[in-house]
Write a protein that holds these residues in place. Structure first.
Motif, PDB file in Angstrom:
ATOM      1  N   GLY A 112     -81.229  43.371 -54.696  1.00 23.11           N
ATOM      2  CA  GLY A 112     -82.069  42.034 -55.017  1.00 23.11           C
ATOM      3  C   GLY A 112     -81.261  40.822 -54.855  1.00 23.11           C
ATOM      4  N   LEU A 113     -79.792  41.120 -55.052  1.00 18.98           N
ATOM      5  CA  LEU A 113     -79.020  39.679 -54.807  1.00 18.98           C
ATOM      6  C   LEU A 113     -77.629  39.981 -53.999  1.00 18.98           C
ATOM      7  CD1 LEU A 113     -78.555  39.200 -58.723  1.00 18.98           C
ATOM      8  CD2 LEU A 113     -79.872  37.792 -57.103  1.00 18.98           C
ATOM      9  N   SER A 114     -77.446  39.042 -53.248  1.00 22.21           N
ATOM     10  CA  SER A 114     -75.915  38.936 -52.568  1.00 22.21           C
ATOM     11  C   SER A 114     -75.088  38.653 -53.496  1.00 22.21           C
ATOM     12  CB  SER A 114     -76.309  38.073 -51.420  1.00 22.21           C
ATOM     13  OG  SER A 114     -76.192  36.729 -51.835  1.00 22.21           O
ATOM     14  N   TRP A 115     -73.725  38.919 -53.029  1.00 18.75           N
ATOM     15  CA  TRP A 115     -72.534  38.193 -53.936  1.00 18.75           C
ATOM     16  C   TRP A 115     -72.614  36.844 -54.187  1.00 18.75           C
ATOM     17  CZ3 TRP A 115     -69.255  40.339 -57.267  1.00 18.75           C
ATOM     18  CH2 TRP A 115     -68.229  39.573 -57.738  1.00 18.75           C
ATOM     19  N   ALA A 144     -78.208  44.757 -59.771  1.00 16.96           N
ATOM     20  CA  ALA A 144     -78.998  44.249 -58.994  1.00 16.96           C
ATOM     21  C   ALA A 144     -78.587  43.935 -57.610  1.00 16.96           C
ATOM     22  CB  ALA A 144     -79.937  43.143 -59.598  1.00 16.96           C
ATOM     23  N   PHE A 145     -77.170  44.017 -57.454  1.00 15.62           N
ATOM     24  CA  PHE A 145     -76.373  43.243 -56.192  1.00 15.62           C
ATOM     25  C   PHE A 145     -76.141  44.519 -55.154  1.00 15.62           C
ATOM     26  CE2 PHE A 145     -71.754  43.992 -55.695  1.00 15.62           C
ATOM     27  CZ  PHE A 145     -71.540  43.303 -54.526  1.00 15.62           C
ATOM     28  N   GLY A 146     -75.981  43.958 -53.873  1.00 16.23           N
ATOM     29  CA  GLY A 146     -75.423  44.921 -52.977  1.00 16.23           C
ATOM     30  C   GLY A 146     -75.101  43.835 -51.824  1.00 16.23           C
ATOM     31  N   GLY A 183     -73.913  50.259 -56.873  1.00 16.63           N
ATOM     32  CA  GLY A 183     -75.196  50.681 -57.227  1.00 16.63           C
ATOM     33  C   GLY A 183     -75.592  51.973 -56.509  1.00 16.63           C
ATOM     34  N   GLN A 184     -77.072  52.347 -56.710  1.00 14.05           N
ATOM     35  CA  GLN A 184     -77.512  53.491 -56.126  1.00 14.05           C
ATOM     36  C   GLN A 184     -78.031  53.392 -54.622  1.00 14.05           C
ATOM     37  OE1 GLN A 184     -80.240  55.384 -58.983  1.00 14.05           O
ATOM     38  NE2 GLN A 184     -80.431  53.464 -59.538  1.00 14.05           N
ATOM     39  N   TRP A 185     -77.783  51.896 -54.104  1.00 15.68           N
ATOM     40  CA  TRP A 185     -78.078  51.803 -52.433  1.00 15.68           C
ATOM     41  C   TRP A 185     -77.055  51.594 -51.773  1.00 15.68           C
ATOM     42  CZ3 TRP A 185     -81.010  49.378 -56.389  1.00 15.68           C
ATOM     43  CH2 TRP A 185     -80.202  48.191 -57.287  1.00 15.68           C
ATOM     44  N   GLY A 186     -75.891  51.259 -52.412  1.00 15.04           N
ATOM     45  CA  GLY A 186     -74.551  51.038 -51.508  1.00 15.04           C
ATOM     46  C   GLY A 186     -74.705  49.650 -50.940  1.00 15.04           C
ATOM     47  N   ALA A 187     -73.674  49.305 -50.259  1.00 12.49           N
ATOM     48  CA  ALA A 187     -73.584  47.992 -49.639  1.00 12.49           C
ATOM     49  C   ALA A 187     -74.687  47.811 -48.662  1.00 12.49           C
ATOM     50  CB  ALA A 187     -72.186  47.902 -48.699  1.00 12.49           C
ATOM     51  N   THR A 188     -75.154  46.645 -48.798  1.00 11.92           N
ATOM     52  CA  THR A 188     -76.152  46.005 -47.780  1.00 11.92           C
ATOM     53  C   THR A 188     -75.881  44.639 -47.052  1.00 11.92           C
ATOM     54  OG1 THR A 188     -77.684  46.891 -49.263  1.00 11.92           O
ATOM     55  CG2 THR A 188     -78.639  45.359 -47.700  1.00 11.92           C
ATOM     56  N   ARG A 189     -76.325  44.877 -45.757  1.00 11.58           N
ATOM     57  CA  ARG A 189     -75.782  43.409 -44.706  1.00 11.58           C
ATOM     58  C   ARG A 189     -76.896  42.429 -44.995  1.00 11.58           C
ATOM     59  NH1 ARG A 189     -77.297  42.386 -39.321  1.00 11.58           N
ATOM     60  NH2 ARG A 189     -75.462  40.760 -38.348  1.00 11.58           N
ATOM     61  N   VAL A 199     -82.311  37.415 -46.040  1.00 10.84           N
ATOM     62  CA  VAL A 199     -82.860  38.725 -46.067  1.00 10.84           C
ATOM     63  C   VAL A 199     -81.725  39.804 -45.778  1.00 10.84           C
ATOM     64  CG1 VAL A 199     -85.049  38.066 -44.919  1.00 10.84           C
ATOM     65  CG2 VAL A 199     -83.222  38.500 -43.678  1.00 10.84           C
ATOM     66  N   ASN A 200     -81.878  41.213 -46.310  1.00 11.33           N
ATOM     67  CA  ASN A 200     -80.938  41.947 -45.970  1.00 11.33           C
ATOM     68  C   ASN A 200     -81.686  43.378 -45.125  1.00 11.33           C
ATOM     69  OD1 ASN A 200     -82.254  43.957 -47.955  1.00 11.33           O
ATOM     70  ND2 ASN A 200     -81.427  42.935 -49.424  1.00 11.33           N
ATOM     71  N   ASP A 201     -80.818  44.249 -45.007  1.00  8.05           N
ATOM     72  CA  ASP A 201     -81.113  45.254 -44.168  1.00  8.05           C
ATOM     73  C   ASP A 201     -81.380  46.563 -45.038  1.00  8.05           C
ATOM     74  OD1 ASP A 201     -78.553  45.986 -44.620  1.00  8.05           O
ATOM     75  OD2 ASP A 201     -78.094  46.246 -42.412  1.00  8.05           O
ATOM     76  N   GLY A 202     -81.294  46.520 -46.428  1.00  7.74           N
ATOM     77  CA  GLY A 202     -81.386  47.587 -47.367  1.00  7.74           C
ATOM     78  C   GLY A 202     -82.834  48.485 -47.149  1.00  7.74           C
ATOM     79  N   GLY A 203     -82.762  49.724 -47.223  1.00 10.43           N
ATOM     80  CA  GLY A 203     -83.902  50.527 -46.924  1.00 10.43           C
ATOM     81  C   GLY A 203     -84.579  50.522 -48.037  1.00 10.43           C
ATOM     82  N   TYR A 204     -84.264  50.341 -49.214  1.00 13.74           N
ATOM     83  CA  TYR A 204     -85.065  50.187 -50.339  1.00 13.74           C
ATOM     84  C   TYR A 204     -85.208  48.942 -51.144  1.00 13.74           C
ATOM     85  CZ  TYR A 204     -83.219  54.961 -50.045  1.00 13.74           C
ATOM     86  OH  TYR A 204     -83.140  56.415 -49.849  1.00 13.74           O
ATOM     87  N   SER A 205     -84.890  47.778 -50.306  1.00 13.85           N
ATOM     88  CA  SER A 205     -84.882  46.369 -50.778  1.00 13.85           C
ATOM     89  C   SER A 205     -86.255  45.782 -50.395  1.00 13.85           C
ATOM     90  CB  SER A 205     -83.915  45.614 -50.153  1.00 13.85           C
ATOM     91  OG  SER A 205     -83.973  44.369 -50.635  1.00 13.85           O
ATOM     92  N   PHE A 206     -87.001  45.128 -51.260  1.00 18.07           N
ATOM     93  CA  PHE A 206     -88.160  44.014 -51.214  1.00 18.07           C
ATOM     94  C   PHE A 206     -87.562  42.989 -50.331  1.00 18.07           C
ATOM     95  CE2 PHE A 206     -88.876  46.097 -55.530  1.00 18.07           C
ATOM     96  CZ  PHE A 206     -89.867  46.517 -55.177  1.00 18.07           C
ATOM     97  N   ARG A 207     -86.281  42.730 -49.938  1.00 14.14           N
ATOM     98  CA  ARG A 207     -86.137  41.523 -49.381  1.00 14.14           C
ATOM     99  C   ARG A 207     -85.481  42.118 -47.772  1.00 14.14           C
ATOM    100  NH1 ARG A 207     -82.058  37.622 -52.866  1.00 14.14           N
ATOM    101  NH2 ARG A 207     -82.392  36.315 -50.916  1.00 14.14           N
TER     102      ARG A 207
END
Length: 229
Positions: A112-115, A144-146, A183-189, A199-207
């Motif tokens: 849910g959060l970028s660095w 909550a970060f990735g 975390g559980q989802w790994g790094a996200t772009r 926005v990000n490209d996480g497969g489990y992210s609301f964003r």
């Protein structure tokens, strides 16, 4: 240093749960951080007892991090039998409902959060939350970060927080490991959408607007604005 005791919200709009209990004193306990960051041995009796108290009681522990323009981040220990976990929520008084940034549980959602958003929330020094200490805020929101583009000084920043709050051995090595696995989802772009919001490209992210469960465009923009460094 924690803030003076505050009254927890009687309810968080759009979020079912509670009654809530504000427990800023836990942020001064080393054992809390080992449990919150999943660093403790689950066989350790003290860690198990604390986790049971956090997720198995009649009240739901909640921690608050204020953001700019009256937005708030809530970290809620969801003490729901059979569905326990930790929810990271963002809310503004004008919104009908809070939005879930991330869920740290067996059915995880996030990041849910970028660095940059994480460190901005940690460093804003705004009063009225559970703590004004940047180290505590950073660790509180870290699950909550990735982000696959953390800056070169991220390890030093996280090392300082771990050293100050957890007193773990080799905090620098642990910081590097946490930033590698994220975390559980790994790094996200993270990228900037056409409307100018993150926005990000996480497969489990609301964003991630490509996900079928992503928030509507307007809400994606509102949340990004709330978290803008």
């Amino acid at each position: 240093m924690t803030s003076s005791p505050q009254t927890p919200p009687a309810r968080i709009p759009g979020y079912d749960g509670g009654p809530f209990r504000h427990q800023p004193e836990l942020l001064d306990e080393r054992l809390f951080w080992l449990v919150h960051l999943h660093l403790g041995d689950t066989r350790d009796l003290e860690a198990r007892a604390l986790l049971s108290r956090l997720l198995g009681g009649d009240t739901w522990p909640v921690f608050t991090v204020p953001l700019a323009s009256d937005h708030h981040l809530y970290v809620v220990y969801r003490a729901l039998e059979g569905e326990a976990g930790i929810d990271y929520l963002v809310h503004h008084p004008d919104w009908d409902a809070a939005e879930t940034l991330a869920q740290d549980d067996g059915h995880f959602m996030g990041p849910g959060l970028s660095w940059a958003e994480l460190t901005a929330a940690a460093d804003n020094c705004l009063p009225g939350g559970s703590t004004t200490d940047p180290h505590a805020r950073l660790l509180l929101l870290l699950p909550a970060f990735g982000d696959d583009a953390v800056p070169d000084d991220a390890v030093d920043r996280l090392t300082a927080a771990l050293r100050a709050r957890t007193r773990v051995e080799e905090p620098g090595r642990l910081a590097a490991t946490l930033l590698e696995h994220q975390g559980q989802w790994g790094a996200t772009r993270w990228t900037t959408a056409e409307g100018g919001y993150l926005v990000n490209d996480g497969g489990y992210s609301f964003r991630n607007p490509a996900n079928r469960f992503a928030w509507p465009t307007a809400r994606l923009a509102q949340v990004a604005t709330a978290l803008t460094p």
